[in-house]
Design a protein around this motif. Structure first.
Motif, PDB file in Angstrom:
ATOM      1  N   MET A   1      33.532 -14.858  12.732  1.00 43.09           N
ATOM      2  CA  MET A   1      32.494 -14.930  11.771  1.00 43.09           C
ATOM      3  C   MET A   1      32.276 -16.256  11.089  1.00 43.09           C
ATOM      4  O   MET A   1      33.155 -17.117  11.084  1.00 43.09           O
ATOM      5  N   SER A   2      31.130 -16.603  10.709  1.00 42.72           N
ATOM      6  CA  SER A   2      30.675 -17.818  10.300  1.00 42.72           C
ATOM      7  C   SER A   2      31.265 -18.263   9.189  1.00 42.72           C
ATOM      8  O   SER A   2      31.706 -17.398   8.362  1.00 42.72           O
ATOM      9  N   ARG A   3      31.235 -19.582   8.798  1.00 41.33           N
ATOM     10  CA  ARG A   3      31.868 -20.070   7.238  1.00 41.33           C
ATOM     11  C   ARG A   3      31.055 -19.596   6.372  1.00 41.33           C
ATOM     12  O   ARG A   3      29.705 -19.529   6.612  1.00 41.33           O
ATOM     13  N   PRO A   4      31.745 -19.273   5.288  1.00 40.49           N
ATOM     14  CA  PRO A   4      30.964 -18.721   4.221  1.00 40.49           C
ATOM     15  C   PRO A   4      30.063 -19.884   3.538  1.00 40.49           C
ATOM     16  O   PRO A   4      30.281 -21.122   3.421  1.00 40.49           O
ATOM     17  N   GLU A   5      28.935 -19.345   3.025  1.00 43.69           N
ATOM     18  CA  GLU A   5      27.849 -20.298   2.277  1.00 43.69           C
ATOM     19  C   GLU A   5      28.220 -20.556   0.750  1.00 43.69           C
ATOM     20  O   GLU A   5      28.369 -19.251   0.220  1.00 43.69           O
ATOM     21  N   ALA A   6      28.197 -21.489   0.274  1.00 42.39           N
ATOM     22  CA  ALA A   6      28.037 -21.435  -1.279  1.00 42.39           C
ATOM     23  C   ALA A   6      26.940 -21.054  -1.828  1.00 42.39           C
ATOM     24  O   ALA A   6      25.599 -20.959  -1.397  1.00 42.39           O
ATOM     25  N   LEU A   7      26.918 -20.092  -3.001  1.00 40.99           N
ATOM     26  CA  LEU A   7      26.016 -19.477  -3.582  1.00 40.99           C
ATOM     27  C   LEU A   7      24.988 -20.466  -4.277  1.00 40.99           C
ATOM     28  O   LEU A   7      23.843 -20.292  -4.699  1.00 40.99           O
ATOM     29  N   VAL A   8      25.531 -21.998  -4.640  1.00 37.69           N
ATOM     30  CA  VAL A   8      24.486 -22.551  -5.439  1.00 37.69           C
ATOM     31  C   VAL A   8      23.214 -22.711  -4.989  1.00 37.69           C
ATOM     32  O   VAL A   8      22.982 -23.069  -3.470  1.00 37.69           O
ATOM     33  N   GLY A   9      22.233 -22.482  -5.580  1.00 30.75           N
ATOM     34  CA  GLY A   9      20.970 -22.596  -5.224  1.00 30.75           C
ATOM     35  C   GLY A   9      20.254 -21.480  -4.564  1.00 30.75           C
ATOM     36  O   GLY A   9      18.997 -21.579  -4.511  1.00 30.75           O
ATOM     37  N   ARG A  10      21.031 -20.491  -4.084  1.00 33.94           N
ATOM     38  CA  ARG A  10      20.582 -19.396  -3.632  1.00 33.94           C
ATOM     39  C   ARG A  10      20.302 -18.235  -4.656  1.00 33.94           C
ATOM     40  O   ARG A  10      21.026 -18.271  -5.970  1.00 33.94           O
ATOM     41  N   THR A  11      19.523 -17.172  -4.273  1.00 28.46           N
ATOM     42  CA  THR A  11      19.041 -16.300  -5.098  1.00 28.46           C
ATOM     43  C   THR A  11      20.188 -15.319  -5.204  1.00 28.46           C
ATOM     44  O   THR A  11      20.759 -14.761  -4.131  1.00 28.46           O
ATOM     45  N   ARG A  27      24.730 -15.392 -16.182  1.00 28.94           N
ATOM     46  CA  ARG A  27      24.708 -16.723 -17.040  1.00 28.94           C
ATOM     47  C   ARG A  27      25.441 -17.568 -16.123  1.00 28.94           C
ATOM     48  O   ARG A  27      24.799 -18.939 -15.904  1.00 28.94           O
ATOM     49  N   ARG A  28      26.528 -17.569 -15.375  1.00 30.84           N
ATOM     50  CA  ARG A  28      27.272 -18.552 -14.436  1.00 30.84           C
ATOM     51  C   ARG A  28      26.381 -19.012 -13.333  1.00 30.84           C
ATOM     52  O   ARG A  28      26.232 -20.082 -13.062  1.00 30.84           O
ATOM     53  N   LEU A  29      25.889 -18.020 -12.674  1.00 30.30           N
ATOM     54  CA  LEU A  29      25.024 -18.285 -11.466  1.00 30.30           C
ATOM     55  C   LEU A  29      23.784 -19.038 -11.772  1.00 30.30           C
ATOM     56  O   LEU A  29      23.495 -19.864 -11.125  1.00 30.30           O
ATOM     57  N   SER A  30      23.342 -18.843 -12.865  1.00 37.08           N
ATOM     58  CA  SER A  30      21.968 -19.204 -13.297  1.00 37.08           C
ATOM     59  C   SER A  30      22.271 -20.862 -13.732  1.00 37.08           C
ATOM     60  O   SER A  30      21.676 -21.768 -13.150  1.00 37.08           O
ATOM     61  N   ALA A  31      23.379 -21.069 -14.450  1.00 34.65           N
ATOM     62  CA  ALA A  31      23.789 -22.516 -14.736  1.00 34.65           C
ATOM     63  C   ALA A  31      24.169 -23.235 -13.506  1.00 34.65           C
ATOM     64  O   ALA A  31      23.837 -24.508 -13.290  1.00 34.65           O
ATOM     65  N   ALA A  32      24.489 -22.441 -12.258  1.00 30.97           N
ATOM     66  CA  ALA A  32      24.959 -23.167 -11.282  1.00 30.97           C
ATOM     67  C   ALA A  32      23.515 -23.343  -9.993  1.00 30.97           C
ATOM     68  O   ALA A  32      23.671 -23.744  -8.845  1.00 30.97           O
ATOM     69  N   GLY A  33      22.315 -23.207 -10.821  1.00 27.97           N
ATOM     70  CA  GLY A  33      21.145 -23.468  -9.856  1.00 27.97           C
ATOM     71  C   GLY A  33      20.641 -22.310  -9.239  1.00 27.97           C
ATOM     72  O   GLY A  33      19.822 -22.404  -8.292  1.00 27.97           O
ATOM     73  N   CYS A  34      21.214 -20.974  -9.309  1.00 29.44           N
ATOM     74  CA  CYS A  34      20.769 -19.837  -8.757  1.00 29.44           C
ATOM     75  C   CYS A  34      19.640 -19.076  -9.353  1.00 29.44           C
ATOM     76  O   CYS A  34      19.630 -18.662 -10.654  1.00 29.44           O
ATOM     77  N   PRO A  35      18.506 -18.923  -8.871  1.00 29.17           N
ATOM     78  CA  PRO A  35      17.657 -18.072  -9.415  1.00 29.17           C
ATOM     79  C   PRO A  35      18.145 -16.531  -9.423  1.00 29.17           C
ATOM     80  O   PRO A  35      19.085 -16.030  -8.309  1.00 29.17           O
ATOM     81  N   THR A  54      19.161 -20.110 -17.775  1.00 29.94           N
ATOM     82  CA  THR A  54      18.505 -21.468 -17.550  1.00 29.94           C
ATOM     83  C   THR A  54      17.509 -21.539 -16.755  1.00 29.94           C
ATOM     84  O   THR A  54      16.619 -22.688 -16.783  1.00 29.94           O
ATOM     85  N   GLY A  55      17.470 -20.835 -15.711  1.00 26.76           N
ATOM     86  CA  GLY A  55      16.569 -21.006 -14.508  1.00 26.76           C
ATOM     87  C   GLY A  55      15.641 -19.985 -14.245  1.00 26.76           C
ATOM     88  O   GLY A  55      15.678 -19.063 -15.143  1.00 26.76           O
ATOM     89  N   ALA A 230      33.972 -16.298 -13.202  1.00 23.16           N
ATOM     90  CA  ALA A 230      34.230 -17.668 -12.416  1.00 23.16           C
ATOM     91  C   ALA A 230      35.348 -16.960 -11.179  1.00 23.16           C
ATOM     92  O   ALA A 230      35.189 -17.573 -10.279  1.00 23.16           O
ATOM     93  N   ILE A 231      36.142 -16.297 -11.530  1.00 21.04           N
ATOM     94  CA  ILE A 231      37.128 -15.760 -10.619  1.00 21.04           C
ATOM     95  C   ILE A 231      36.131 -15.037  -9.288  1.00 21.04           C
ATOM     96  O   ILE A 231      36.410 -15.380  -8.356  1.00 21.04           O
ATOM     97  N   ILE A 232      35.021 -14.157  -9.573  1.00 21.25           N
ATOM     98  CA  ILE A 232      34.397 -13.600  -8.696  1.00 21.25           C
ATOM     99  C   ILE A 232      33.509 -14.655  -8.076  1.00 21.25           C
ATOM    100  O   ILE A 232      33.363 -14.554  -6.783  1.00 21.25           O
ATOM    101  N   HIS A 233      32.710 -15.514  -8.792  1.00 16.72           N
ATOM    102  CA  HIS A 233      32.031 -16.580  -8.057  1.00 16.72           C
ATOM    103  C   HIS A 233      32.726 -17.220  -7.414  1.00 16.72           C
ATOM    104  O   HIS A 233      32.442 -17.545  -5.797  1.00 16.72           O
ATOM    105  N   LYS A 234      33.892 -17.789  -7.430  1.00 15.49           N
ATOM    106  CA  LYS A 234      34.825 -18.617  -6.608  1.00 15.49           C
ATOM    107  C   LYS A 234      35.148 -17.712  -5.463  1.00 15.49           C
ATOM    108  O   LYS A 234      35.215 -18.288  -4.371  1.00 15.49           O
ATOM    109  N   GLY A 235      35.496 -16.683  -5.489  1.00 14.36           N
ATOM    110  CA  GLY A 235      35.943 -15.689  -4.288  1.00 14.36           C
ATOM    111  C   GLY A 235      34.752 -15.376  -3.453  1.00 14.36           C
ATOM    112  O   GLY A 235      35.289 -15.564  -2.202  1.00 14.36           O
TER     113      GLY A 235
END
Length: 275
Positions: A1-11, A27-35, A54-55, A230-235
């Motif tokens: 399986m391919s390496r995981p991609e960070a969520l930053v900037g993705r919807t 709130r956390r994902l929006s602050a990280a630049g996610c639509p 915020t986004g 935060a735990i879910i996002h990092k996971g």
């Protein structure tokens, strides 16, 4: 399986986003630049949640029990999304407190349609887009009650065990693709799920009111929604298939493995000591 991609900037898509873990995730994902596309049946709460972001945000009042409506929401998200789809968080959930003997079938059906069927509807609606782009993560919220059976929570346990089994089967089907499936198992999180639960009477026969039962839950819940998010996002960013949320989740997971038929003796003893 391919390496995981960070969520930053993705919807990101989050159901149950009007409060609790869903709202904190949005709130956390929006602050990280996610639509962020957020959905909930609670329209006033959803409006408040969207004001925190915020986004770019897409807001949709949605009953996850309605498969056609969830599919239409997925199409709307596809047309709106300003960035590739990174993750779909099937997070909406409700609770009931009842003995098996005293349960009302209508209450059990209500819970199962939201907690399990709502997850299935979300997966089926968004999975085609994820498979087509060959990336992204389906993130389904189970519970520590999807790891062990707990008295007076038969309907909730059944639905959360079902989410766990469904997601783990899906994960195996996705082998060899760039799409992942993760199960989230929160322990006690300080949300309104106990206050919004359906209670007909104290299932333990101790004469407690609904508010007293909710207060007891609040007293033992150790994790804030923000910490859970935060735990879910990092996971998800790390590509984890099972995400345990809170120290109590790790304890329950260990007990289920080490004492699969006697775990509740230990859990009950801990609860009595906390009281």
């Amino acid at each position: 399986m391919s390496r995981p991609e960070a969520l930053v900037g993705r919807t990101a898509v989050v159901t149950g986003a009007a409060s609790g873990i869903g709202r904190a995730l949005a709130r956390r994902l929006s602050a990280a630049g996610c639509p962020v596309a957020i959905a909930d049946v609670d329209e006033p709460g959803l409006k408040e949640a969207s004001a925190d972001l915020t986004g770019p945000v897409l807001r949709q009042v949605l009953d996850v029990r309605d498969a056609a409506a969830v599919t239409a929401f997925a199409q709307t998200v596809s047309e709106w999304a300003p960035a590739p789809l990174g993750a779909v968080f099937n997070n909406a959930g409700v609770a009931i407190g009842s003995s098996v003997l005293g349960a009302l079938p209508a209450d059990d059906d209500w819970l199962h349609e939201i907690n399990f069927r709502g997850v299935v509807n979300g997966v089926r609606a968004f999975l085609p887009a994820l498979v087509a782009q060959d990336s992204g993560t389906i993130v389904n919220t189970s519970s520590v009650y999807g790891l062990i059976g707990v008295p007076y929570q038969s309907a909730y346990c059944a639905a959360k065990f079902a989410v766990r089994g469904f997601t783990e089967a899906l994960r195996q089907e996705l082998r060899g693709t760039g799409v992942r499936a993760a199960t989230v198992h929160p322990g006690g999180v300080k949300t309104n799920i106990a206050r919004n639960a359906r209670f007909r009477a104290d299932p333990e026969g101790r004469g407690r009111t609904h508010e007293q039962i909710a207060a007891e839950f609040d007293a033992i819940a150790r994790t804030t929604p923000e910490r859970a998010a935060a735990i879910i996002h990092k996971g998800v960013d790390r590509g984890k298939a099972r995400i345990l949320v809170g120290p109590d989740a790790y304890l329950v997971d260990a007990l289920a493995r080490l004492a699969p038929t006697r775990y509740y003796d230990i859990v009950a003893s801990l609860r009595r000591s906390r009281r």
